[in-house]
Design a protein around this motif. Structure first.
Motif, PDB file in Angstrom:
ATOM      1  N   THR A  66       0.843  -1.204   0.000  1.00 41.33           N
ATOM      2  CA  THR A  66       0.000   0.000   0.000  1.00 41.33           C
ATOM      3  C   THR A  66       0.876   1.250   0.000  1.00 41.33           C
ATOM      4  O   THR A  66       0.572   2.232  -0.684  1.00 41.33           O
ATOM      5  CB  THR A  66      -0.950  -0.014   1.218  1.00 41.33           C
ATOM      6  OG1 THR A  66      -1.564  -1.301   1.316  1.00 41.33           O
ATOM      7  CG2 THR A  66      -2.032   1.053   1.085  1.00 41.33           C
ATOM      8  N   ARG A  67       1.989   1.191   0.735  1.00 37.35           N
ATOM      9  CA  ARG A  67       2.932   2.312   0.714  1.00 37.35           C
ATOM     10  C   ARG A  67       3.478   2.515  -0.708  1.00 37.35           C
ATOM     11  O   ARG A  67       3.534   3.646  -1.203  1.00 37.35           O
ATOM     12  CB  ARG A  67       4.088   2.042   1.681  1.00 37.35           C
ATOM     13  CG  ARG A  67       5.061   3.207   1.844  1.00 37.35           C
ATOM     14  CD  ARG A  67       6.384   2.795   2.490  1.00 37.35           C
ATOM     15  NE  ARG A  67       6.252   2.293   3.842  1.00 37.35           N
ATOM     16  CZ  ARG A  67       6.349   3.044   4.941  1.00 37.35           C
ATOM     17  NH1 ARG A  67       6.569   4.343   4.845  1.00 37.35           N
ATOM     18  NH2 ARG A  67       6.233   2.506   6.135  1.00 37.35           N
ATOM     19  N   ALA A  68       3.846   1.413  -1.374  1.00 34.12           N
ATOM     20  CA  ALA A  68       4.394   1.517  -2.736  1.00 34.12           C
ATOM     21  C   ALA A  68       3.362   2.096  -3.701  1.00 34.12           C
ATOM     22  O   ALA A  68       3.697   2.849  -4.611  1.00 34.12           O
ATOM     23  CB  ALA A  68       4.861   0.145  -3.224  1.00 34.12           C
ATOM     24  N   MET A  69       2.075   1.754  -3.488  1.00 33.10           N
ATOM     25  CA  MET A  69       1.018   2.162  -4.417  1.00 33.10           C
ATOM     26  C   MET A  69       0.279   3.414  -3.945  1.00 33.10           C
ATOM     27  O   MET A  69      -0.801   3.722  -4.443  1.00 33.10           O
ATOM     28  CB  MET A  69       0.003   1.020  -4.565  1.00 33.10           C
ATOM     29  CG  MET A  69       0.575  -0.228  -5.230  1.00 33.10           C
ATOM     30  SD  MET A  69      -0.653  -1.580  -5.213  1.00 33.10           S
ATOM     31  CE  MET A  69      -1.871  -0.899  -6.347  1.00 33.10           C
ATOM     32  N   ARG A  70       0.874   4.139  -2.984  1.00 32.37           N
ATOM     33  CA  ARG A  70       0.097   5.176  -2.311  1.00 32.37           C
ATOM     34  C   ARG A  70      -0.349   6.309  -3.226  1.00 32.37           C
ATOM     35  O   ARG A  70      -1.320   6.996  -2.944  1.00 32.37           O
ATOM     36  CB  ARG A  70       0.847   5.723  -1.104  1.00 32.37           C
ATOM     37  CG  ARG A  70       2.129   6.496  -1.403  1.00 32.37           C
ATOM     38  CD  ARG A  70       2.815   6.833  -0.072  1.00 32.37           C
ATOM     39  NE  ARG A  70       4.047   7.581  -0.236  1.00 32.37           N
ATOM     40  CZ  ARG A  70       5.240   7.014  -0.418  1.00 32.37           C
ATOM     41  NH1 ARG A  70       5.344   5.700  -0.486  1.00 32.37           N
ATOM     42  NH2 ARG A  70       6.322   7.760  -0.545  1.00 32.37           N
ATOM     43  N   THR A  78      -1.728   6.088  -6.095  1.00 29.98           N
ATOM     44  CA  THR A  78      -2.983   5.791  -6.797  1.00 29.98           C
ATOM     45  C   THR A  78      -4.000   5.090  -5.912  1.00 29.98           C
ATOM     46  O   THR A  78      -5.194   5.303  -6.059  1.00 29.98           O
ATOM     47  CB  THR A  78      -2.722   4.896  -8.028  1.00 29.98           C
ATOM     48  OG1 THR A  78      -1.960   3.750  -7.628  1.00 29.98           O
ATOM     49  CG2 THR A  78      -1.949   5.652  -9.091  1.00 29.98           C
ATOM     50  N   ASP A  79      -3.534   4.238  -4.997  1.00 26.97           N
ATOM     51  CA  ASP A  79      -4.442   3.422  -4.177  1.00 26.97           C
ATOM     52  C   ASP A  79      -4.011   3.506  -2.722  1.00 26.97           C
ATOM     53  O   ASP A  79      -3.480   2.555  -2.166  1.00 26.97           O
ATOM     54  CB  ASP A  79      -4.399   1.956  -4.624  1.00 26.97           C
ATOM     55  CG  ASP A  79      -4.812   1.779  -6.079  1.00 26.97           C
ATOM     56  OD1 ASP A  79      -3.999   2.116  -6.957  1.00 26.97           O
ATOM     57  OD2 ASP A  79      -5.930   1.323  -6.303  1.00 26.97           O
ATOM     58  N   LEU A 100     -14.130  10.384   1.382  1.00 30.81           N
ATOM     59  CA  LEU A 100     -12.787  10.991   1.484  1.00 30.81           C
ATOM     60  C   LEU A 100     -12.140  11.178   0.103  1.00 30.81           C
ATOM     61  O   LEU A 100     -11.100  11.817  -0.007  1.00 30.81           O
ATOM     62  CB  LEU A 100     -11.868  10.127   2.355  1.00 30.81           C
ATOM     63  CG  LEU A 100     -12.344   9.827   3.783  1.00 30.81           C
ATOM     64  CD1 LEU A 100     -11.286   9.026   4.528  1.00 30.81           C
ATOM     65  CD2 LEU A 100     -12.658  11.119   4.547  1.00 30.81           C
ATOM     66  N   GLY A 101     -12.745  10.581  -0.935  1.00 32.06           N
ATOM     67  CA  GLY A 101     -12.150  10.703  -2.268  1.00 32.06           C
ATOM     68  C   GLY A 101     -10.828   9.971  -2.399  1.00 32.06           C
ATOM     69  O   GLY A 101     -10.001  10.313  -3.245  1.00 32.06           O
ATOM     70  N   LEU A 102     -10.609   8.951  -1.564  1.00 34.87           N
ATOM     71  CA  LEU A 102      -9.364   8.182  -1.636  1.00 34.87           C
ATOM     72  C   LEU A 102      -9.690   6.777  -2.143  1.00 34.87           C
ATOM     73  O   LEU A 102     -10.604   6.129  -1.634  1.00 34.87           O
ATOM     74  CB  LEU A 102      -8.731   8.070  -0.234  1.00 34.87           C
ATOM     75  CG  LEU A 102      -8.339   9.385   0.432  1.00 34.87           C
ATOM     76  CD1 LEU A 102      -7.883   9.139   1.874  1.00 34.87           C
ATOM     77  CD2 LEU A 102      -7.224  10.056  -0.362  1.00 34.87           C
ATOM     78  N   ARG A 103      -8.921   6.307  -3.142  1.00 33.43           N
ATOM     79  CA  ARG A 103      -9.183   4.956  -3.630  1.00 33.43           C
ATOM     80  C   ARG A 103      -8.842   3.948  -2.552  1.00 33.43           C
ATOM     81  O   ARG A 103      -7.739   3.962  -2.004  1.00 33.43           O
ATOM     82  CB  ARG A 103      -8.358   4.655  -4.877  1.00 33.43           C
ATOM     83  CG  ARG A 103      -9.015   5.148  -6.136  1.00 33.43           C
ATOM     84  CD  ARG A 103      -8.408   4.493  -7.353  1.00 33.43           C
ATOM     85  NE  ARG A 103      -8.874   3.127  -7.473  1.00 33.43           N
ATOM     86  CZ  ARG A 103      -8.331   2.229  -8.285  1.00 33.43           C
ATOM     87  NH1 ARG A 103      -7.301   2.557  -9.022  1.00 33.43           N
ATOM     88  NH2 ARG A 103      -8.818   1.019  -8.341  1.00 33.43           N
ATOM     89  N   ALA A 104      -9.794   3.083  -2.264  1.00 32.33           N
ATOM     90  CA  ALA A 104      -9.609   2.102  -1.197  1.00 32.33           C
ATOM     91  C   ALA A 104      -9.781   0.701  -1.750  1.00 32.33           C
ATOM     92  O   ALA A 104     -10.744   0.420  -2.452  1.00 32.33           O
ATOM     93  CB  ALA A 104     -10.624   2.352  -0.085  1.00 32.33           C
TER      94      ALA A 104
END
Lengths: 383, 383
Positions: free
Chosen positions: B152-156, B158-159, B266-270
């Motif tokens: 998740t850190r690596a993809m932060r 976009t996701d 929140l407009g954050l991809r989860a």
């Protein structure tokens, strides 16, 4: 396995004695465009040592589609750092990015060796026998299916159906790998759905019913975007929930939909598992063959660059013979970028409900050591 | 770890030389009531050897609540097989079943030693320091959270948000264990929700937002039945989807609901992962401490039976001192059957958004060897 290939690149570059510096781009091409680079040779010793046990991408990943002016901008930054080699690790999208950089360098007469290293658990790149990353994800899913299958068998009197939703947007390589978990006839997985074979809900339910009748339980493995007979994702005819910058579509869960349908239409309690990112990160299930090849592909990119190659991706070529072995080779980045390798017909059973024996022969060597066997009661030893 | 404890029972019984036969009930008490038993000493050698690497229950499990006449019927079958010892492996429900059999035997003056062996990944049994099965599930979740956190850190870019939904219907022991995956401040998990602390959706979203602002990504671990401030399962105010014979309720996914809310509000991809049965079956992540204790608890049941004990369950008692060690002891089955051990206040942070340091000290020894460390870039070594 990005990190394992990265470790191969760093080691080969340092060992060659031909480079003054080895720089890493943070979040891929985005890091290059923003001149956000790290000196990989100046990292603590623990960084290189731990790379091989760290999943995902230690430098960060991106999903950025190059804009028209970006290749020129990338060359500017590369020139500023006097870079002679550009190595990019990833799948089709990464190959596309690297190819554009290579083309821009040629146009600008910049002597830059551009090499790609394949990495995608989806295993959907053409030319290469398989992709680093796939063998470990395949091993994870084979183990998961064997063990969740043992659990479903044990719980069959109350919870006889299990749906496992796996990755692979448009190709069924990962779903098919779950069949490597089957030890004997009647074991999980009983039904494997792959996007190459759209199937009507009724056909799938009939297959679940039939497996349940034969084995007393049923484990279904399906892809996150499994299409129904109309081509729409199962249970999501309203369209995708999200489309990313590369045009990849994300849907609500076809697995959860199928679990509900099994309960409502067949009257069988169905549980739903979605291993998600575990498939690409669970290093405790990594394939030793995959780890070795991932590092070797990283090293091969450095060797190709030193040998004067450019605008190519490292590929794996399987040798003929009784024992599994792959050599590294190279293929044009442009070919990798624009073609997706789906499961060939010969790797799918005629009824479309699982992979063929030919697929199992292809995939088995990639997952490394044989899987642990399940304890099985001798049913004749009744008391 | 049912199988590991079962192996301990079989080995201790055979080694004692005090038993003519060791019988196994297929699907627990259901097998006994149906006289569906197997001779465990007559199994192929591979059965006993492979038990310790086989997850779930090789003899099959059940979810059957005893009917009034069942204990008498159970004694009939036990008498027919001249059984002197009855050992039952499981959690509260199994302790309840075993206790009823013990009570019926006392009433009938049948000299039967009834012993329970604790096994539940939920870790919710009273009296015992912890339950066999928990340490391995805790190790799996700690590894999963560390590695999915790295991804998740690596993809932060976009996701940036990941929701991991874990088991534990009414107790947060498993969710809390995910915090053992945190290596440094800012690592995953950022928010851990436990059913002991009902929280409003707004409170949870604020915590996700705050973690995202601080770390650039956020990993949330929550239980499958996490309640909101009204006590209803998050996103499932309409009630449960299914209630099993013991009255345990199953709901639609609060994790998928939370992922959708994070995206919309929140407009954050989860992204959403549900490891499901992997938590209790993924033997490649088993804790060495847990495996050893599970076998020891099985052996202890045989020893207690030979020592004249009955109507008791084996428990683990932690010794004081700088090094972790547990002895086995015994507690009345009736107490185990009727009480559920939830996370104590001292094991939950005051804000309710994660486990306390005291919990981490309690749980760390249970997961065995230290977890592999992540490769981390030195951010000062910019090129």
């Amino acid at each position: 396995m990005v990190n394992t290939s990265l470790a191969g690149v760093i080691r080969a570059a340092l060992e060659s004695g031909r480079f003054r510096r080895v720089l890493g781009m943070l979040h891929g091409i985005e890091g290059l465009l923003a001149d956000d680079l790290v000196d990989l040779a100046a990292q603590p010793a623990s960084f290189l040592e731990r790379l091989a046990q760290t999943p995902s991408a230690a430098l960060g990943s991106c999903r950025y589609k190059l804009q028209p002016d970006d290749p020129e901008r990338a060359l500017e930054v590369l020139r500023r750092h006097e870079a002679g080699v550009f190595i990019y690790i990833g799948g089709n999208d990464s190959a596309d990015t690297a190819h554009r950089v290579a083309r821009a360098a040629r146009t600008a007469s910049y002597d830059l060796a551009v090499l790609g290293v394949p990495k995608t658990i989806d295993n959907d790149l053409p030319e290469t026998d398989h992709c680093p990353g796939y063998g470990s994800a395949a091993r994870f899913l084979a183990l998961a299916t064997r063990w969740v299958g043992a659990d479903t068998r044990a719980m069959r009197r109350t919870d006889p159906v299990r749906i496992i939703e796996v990755m692979g947007r448009h190709a069924g390589w990962l779903a098919a790998a779950s069949a490597l978990g089957r030890e004997q006839e009647g074991d999980a997985p009983h039904v494997v759905l792959v996007p190459e074979r759209p199937l009507a809900l009724e056909t799938i339910l009939a297959a679940v019913q039939s497996a349940y009748r034969a084995s007393g339980f049923a484990v279904v493995v399906l892809c996150e975007n499994q299409p129904d007979e109309t081509g729409a994702v199962l249970g999501a005819r309203g369209g995708p929930r999200y489309v990313d910058p590369f045009g990849h579509a994300y849907y609500d869960s076809p697995g959860l939909y199928l679990a509900t349908q099994v309960q409502e239409r067949l009257g069988l309690r169905a549980r739903y598992d979605k291993p998600g990112a575990l498939q690409k990160t669970f290093m405790a299930a990594a394939s030793s063959v995959d780890l070795e090849e991932a590092e070797r592909c990283g090293r091969a990119a450095v060797e190709l660059a030193l040998g004067g190659h450019s605008d190519e991706m490292v590929i794996l070529l399987r040798d003929d013979g009784p024992h599994y072995h792959c050599r590294t080779g190279a293929a044009p980045l442009e070919v990798i970028a624009n073609r997706q390798k789906r499961l060939p017909e010969a790797f799918i059973r005629p009824d479309g409900l699982g992979p063929s024996a030919a697929f199992l022969d292809y995939a088995r060597p990639l997952i490394g050591e044989p899987l642990p066997l399940l304890a099985r009661l001798d049913p004749s030893a009744r008391a």
